[in-house]
Write a protein that holds these residues in place. Structure first.
Motif, PDB file in Angstrom:
ATOM      1  N   GLU A  99       2.292   1.965  -3.765  1.00  0.00           N
ATOM      2  CA  GLU A  99       1.485   1.903  -4.393  1.00  0.00           C
ATOM      3  C   GLU A  99       1.558   3.540  -4.514  1.00  0.00           C
ATOM      4  O   GLU A  99       1.171   4.284  -4.865  1.00  0.00           O
ATOM      5  CB  GLU A  99       0.418   1.526  -4.127  1.00  0.00           C
ATOM      6  CG  GLU A  99       0.387  -0.071  -4.519  1.00  0.00           C
ATOM      7  CD  GLU A  99      -0.775  -0.749  -4.457  1.00  0.00           C
ATOM      8  OE1 GLU A  99      -1.989  -0.338  -4.036  1.00  0.00           O
ATOM      9  OE2 GLU A  99      -1.888  -2.020  -5.318  1.00  0.00           O
ATOM     10  N   HIS A 100       1.267   4.284  -3.100  1.00  0.00           N
ATOM     11  CA  HIS A 100       0.605   5.570  -3.120  1.00  0.00           C
ATOM     12  C   HIS A 100       2.000   6.531  -3.706  1.00  0.00           C
ATOM     13  O   HIS A 100       1.774   7.415  -4.206  1.00  0.00           O
ATOM     14  CB  HIS A 100       0.772   5.899  -0.915  1.00  0.00           C
ATOM     15  CG  HIS A 100       0.459   7.201  -1.342  1.00  0.00           C
ATOM     16  ND1 HIS A 100      -0.362   7.292  -1.145  1.00  0.00           N
ATOM     17  CD2 HIS A 100       1.389   7.785  -0.388  1.00  0.00           C
ATOM     18  CE1 HIS A 100      -0.620   9.058  -1.045  1.00  0.00           C
ATOM     19  NE2 HIS A 100       0.851   9.025  -0.022  1.00  0.00           N
ATOM     20  N   LYS A 144       0.929  -1.203  -0.398  1.00  0.00           N
ATOM     21  CA  LYS A 144       0.008  -0.052  -0.305  1.00  0.00           C
ATOM     22  C   LYS A 144       1.131   1.693  -0.416  1.00  0.00           C
ATOM     23  O   LYS A 144       0.423   2.410  -1.122  1.00  0.00           O
ATOM     24  CB  LYS A 144      -0.959  -0.344   1.124  1.00  0.00           C
ATOM     25  CG  LYS A 144      -1.523   0.885   1.270  1.00  0.00           C
ATOM     26  CD  LYS A 144      -3.426   0.990   2.325  1.00  0.00           C
ATOM     27  CE  LYS A 144      -2.494   0.526   3.651  1.00  0.00           C
ATOM     28  NZ  LYS A 144      -3.887   0.550   4.607  1.00  0.00           N
ATOM     29  N   ASP A 188      -1.248  -7.690  -4.735  1.00  0.00           N
ATOM     30  CA  ASP A 188      -0.922  -6.706  -5.121  1.00  0.00           C
ATOM     31  C   ASP A 188      -1.973  -6.159  -6.118  1.00  0.00           C
ATOM     32  O   ASP A 188      -2.036  -7.495  -6.867  1.00  0.00           O
ATOM     33  CB  ASP A 188       0.344  -6.880  -6.314  1.00  0.00           C
ATOM     34  CG  ASP A 188       0.815  -6.057  -7.276  1.00  0.00           C
ATOM     35  OD1 ASP A 188       0.618  -5.114  -7.321  1.00  0.00           O
ATOM     36  OD2 ASP A 188       1.629  -6.378  -8.014  1.00  0.00           O
ATOM     37  N   GLU A 189      -2.766  -5.116  -6.189  1.00  0.00           N
ATOM     38  CA  GLU A 189      -3.689  -5.049  -7.169  1.00  0.00           C
ATOM     39  C   GLU A 189      -3.293  -3.988  -9.021  1.00  0.00           C
ATOM     40  O   GLU A 189      -3.399  -3.714  -9.604  1.00  0.00           O
ATOM     41  CB  GLU A 189      -4.532  -3.865  -6.730  1.00  0.00           C
ATOM     42  CG  GLU A 189      -4.999  -5.340  -4.950  1.00  0.00           C
ATOM     43  CD  GLU A 189      -6.744  -4.950  -4.501  1.00  0.00           C
ATOM     44  OE1 GLU A 189      -7.077  -3.838  -5.011  1.00  0.00           O
ATOM     45  OE2 GLU A 189      -7.537  -5.723  -3.690  1.00  0.00           O
ATOM     46  N   SER A 190      -2.079  -3.458  -8.125  1.00  0.00           N
ATOM     47  CA  SER A 190      -1.717  -3.176  -9.649  1.00  0.00           C
ATOM     48  C   SER A 190      -0.973  -3.174 -10.544  1.00  0.00           C
ATOM     49  O   SER A 190      -0.261  -2.062 -11.721  1.00  0.00           O
ATOM     50  CB  SER A 190      -1.062  -1.234  -8.789  1.00  0.00           C
ATOM     51  OG  SER A 190      -0.364  -1.109  -7.752  1.00  0.00           O
ATOM     52  N   GLY A 191      -0.180  -4.003  -9.970  1.00  0.00           N
ATOM     53  CA  GLY A 191       1.102  -4.688 -10.989  1.00  0.00           C
ATOM     54  C   GLY A 191       2.053  -4.104 -10.073  1.00  0.00           C
ATOM     55  O   GLY A 191       2.913  -3.974 -11.100  1.00  0.00           O
ATOM     56  N   MET A 192       2.878  -2.995  -9.642  1.00  0.00           N
ATOM     57  CA  MET A 192       3.284  -2.563  -9.638  1.00  0.00           C
ATOM     58  C   MET A 192       4.837  -3.624  -8.650  1.00  0.00           C
ATOM     59  O   MET A 192       5.765  -2.930  -8.113  1.00  0.00           O
ATOM     60  CB  MET A 192       3.409  -1.381  -8.100  1.00  0.00           C
ATOM     61  CG  MET A 192       2.751  -0.249  -8.495  1.00  0.00           C
ATOM     62  SD  MET A 192       3.625   0.060  -9.923  1.00  0.00           S
ATOM     63  CE  MET A 192       4.642   1.690  -8.845  1.00  0.00           C
ATOM     64  N   GLY A 211       4.555  -7.591 -13.461  1.00  0.00           N
ATOM     65  CA  GLY A 211       3.382  -6.652 -13.732  1.00  0.00           C
ATOM     66  C   GLY A 211       3.412  -6.318 -14.758  1.00  0.00           C
ATOM     67  O   GLY A 211       3.582  -6.601 -15.707  1.00  0.00           O
ATOM     68  N   LYS A 212       3.077  -5.157 -14.673  1.00  0.00           N
ATOM     69  CA  LYS A 212       3.165  -3.893 -15.606  1.00  0.00           C
ATOM     70  C   LYS A 212       4.337  -3.323 -16.706  1.00  0.00           C
ATOM     71  O   LYS A 212       4.373  -3.323 -17.581  1.00  0.00           O
ATOM     72  CB  LYS A 212       2.292  -2.878 -14.823  1.00  0.00           C
ATOM     73  CG  LYS A 212       3.226  -1.794 -14.153  1.00  0.00           C
ATOM     74  CD  LYS A 212       2.502  -1.130 -12.857  1.00  0.00           C
ATOM     75  CE  LYS A 212       2.088   0.736 -13.835  1.00  0.00           C
ATOM     76  NZ  LYS A 212       1.449   1.511 -13.311  1.00  0.00           N
ATOM     77  N   ASN A 269       3.876   5.407  -5.923  1.00  0.00           N
ATOM     78  CA  ASN A 269       4.228   5.324  -6.667  1.00  0.00           C
ATOM     79  C   ASN A 269       5.638   4.561  -7.138  1.00  0.00           C
ATOM     80  O   ASN A 269       6.370   4.628  -7.785  1.00  0.00           O
ATOM     81  CB  ASN A 269       4.060   6.324  -7.968  1.00  0.00           C
ATOM     82  CG  ASN A 269       3.802   5.544  -9.084  1.00  0.00           C
ATOM     83  OD1 ASN A 269       3.300   4.611  -9.676  1.00  0.00           O
ATOM     84  ND2 ASN A 269       4.132   6.488 -10.836  1.00  0.00           N
TER      85      ASN A 269
END
Length: 479
Positions: free
Chosen positions: A282-283, A279, A311-315, A338-339, A285
């Motif tokens: 992600e915050h 978290k 991990d939900e954002s692929g980071m 991930g991304k 980036n």
């Protein structure tokens, strides 16, 4: 183990049984790592019912004298009176002078070339722990079934069967991967290197645990990256407040963590910490490169989760291999980037074109046929036993002020000695007796951890090995 039978009319039979077993543990008739008779067997020997013997074992468990292992039974723990303190949270200094450890690391690695040296320094499984005959059989099978007997290039992304099996295996840690998410690599460090190259350029800052695995430190230095070493707890891993402060105050490009049974401390981040790290990053980036090389070598009943689990954002770029579990020389690893998949895939194409075809096929079959899980159950039990026996020997032979970590998986014990003991000097004296250790200063780019060392418990336990640890204790006590 012999326990004299008591009259059935004696009161508190379970306490009497527990007391007699405790006496044997404290006198080291029963030693750390020894397996106790099953409840059923002890019932037959003593003529008591299941409830009485089970209560006795529960009593011993409550005193931390024994522990239960799923599908295996009861084992002797390190007795509390011989249990050493755990090292405290590290406090890396931002002002400490940068220190090049390459020569020392090279020397320690070269110790493995001498068959007479007892390698307490390197975190690799002894060949006796590996299913070599089954691997050889798998190799022959792969040569019969693969195109060109395994001489052809594989797909750039990697062996299809292996990627499918890795995706299925990810369910064990709560992963949500499919084969298209995964790129195979030549081991875990190769996966980490691809990720760092994809995400950074010279001069960027990478945040790591402290102490940190020396291979990661060497890699970042060859890439011209700045390393920010963050306070780390020997039990729970990186300190969240320190990470949050660093993210706020520093221009961190990427974070690189070993989330489970890390190298060198053996720390494992609790689930809540993993969630919070994901978290936080992600915050801000900031991508996370997660090295989960030791995650399958857990001693408890369940495989720990990973940061990638949350991990939900692929980071999160998840890296792993079978180098510490199955076959170090096969060089089979993988990354779920991930991304950042396209960047990592381009790097693999330009750097190596293809992974090793034949060993990827062998590992894929091991996973598919259930042989990998069967092997893991055996090696986990051996490593768990080893960790307790090594810890007991350290408690017996090292100074009473020694602190030692209590890992719940992996290969390593992190040992902290008195401040006036220099473990580089200890290494020089120990290697003269054909004992190789990993001095603490290998695990930092700063001049720190001079009074610490890392010991690997990947060697099979034996009377000869205990003598080596005893000799190491004598060398420490002589100063």
């Amino acid at each position: 183990m012999e326990i004299k039978q008591q009259p059935k009319s004696a009161p508190y039979l379970y306490l009497q049984i527990a007391a007699r077993i405790e006496k044997q543990i404290m006198s080291e008739v029963l030693k750390a790592g020894d397996k106790l008779p099953s409840v059923r067997m002890l019932c037959r020997e003593l003529g008591h019912n299941m409830s009485t013997v089970t209560q006795a074992y529960y009593e011993l468990e409550s005193r931390s004298l024994i522990e239960t292992r799923p599908r295996s039974g009861y084992y002797v723990s390190v007795p509390p009176k011989k249990r050493l303190a755990v090292p405290g949270t590290s406090n890396p200094s931002a002002e400490a002078t940068l220190h090049n450890q390459d020569d020392l690391i090279t020397r320690v690695h070269k110790d493995s070339e001498n068959p007479n040296v007892t390698l307490l320094s390197l975190g690799v499984p002894d060949k006796s722990l590996l299913p070599i005959a089954k691997l050889n059989k798998g190799m022959l099978q792969a040569m019969r079934t693969l195109d060109g007997s395994g001489t052809a290039y594989d797909h750039v992304q990697g062996n299809d069967k292996l990627r499918r099996e890795i995706a299925k295996w990810s369910l064990s840690w709560g992963g949500d991967l499919d084969d298209t998410d995964i790129i195979t690599t030549s081991g875990c460090m190769n996966a980490v290197a691809y990720c760092l190259h994809a995400l950074t350029k010279p001069g960027d800052t990478v945040a790591v645990e402290s102490p940190a695995y020396f291979g990661i430190l060497q890699l970042t230095q060859t890439m011209g990256l700045n390393v920010l070493e963050l306070p780390t707890n020997a039990t729970t891993g990186i300190e969240l407040e320190a990470l949050k402060k660093a993210l706020t105050q520093n221009k961190i490009k990427v974070c690189l963590l070993i989330s489970n049974f890390n190298n060198p401390c053996g720390a494992s981040m609790p689930n809540e910490h993993k969630k919070e790290v994901v978290k936080l990053l992600e915050h801000f980036n900031v991508p996370l490169i997660e090295d989960d090389l030791y995650g399958d070598l857990y001693f408890g009943s369940n495989r720990p989760t990973t940061c990638k689990t949350y991990d939900e954002s692929g980071m999160v770029l998840y890296c792993n291999s079978i180098s510490k579990t199955l076959a170090p020389g096969y060089r089979v690893g993988w990354v779920a980037p991930g991304k950042f998949k396209d960047q990592v895939l381009r790097l693999k194409l330009s750097h190596s074109i293809s992974s090793t075809t034949i060993t990827s096929e062998v590992v894929a079959d091991f996973l598919k046929n259930g042989r990998y899980e069967n092997h893991l159950r055996k090696i986990r039990q051996i490593l768990h036993n080893n960790s307790m026996k090594y810890s007991r020997a350290i408690a017996n032979y090292f100074p009473e002020s020694t602190c030692v970590s209590r890992p719940e998986g992996g290969y390593f014990l992190w040992v902290e000695l008195d401040k006036d003991i220099n473990t580089l000097d200890l290494y020089e004296r120990a290697i003269k007796h054909n004992i190789s250790i990993a001095p603490g200063r290998m695990f930092s780019l700063k001049q720190q951890f001079d009074n610490c060392l890392r010991l690997s418990f990947g060697l099979p336990w034996s009377d000869e090995l205990e003598k080596k640890i005893k000799l190491l204790g004598i060398l420490i006590n002589k100063g």
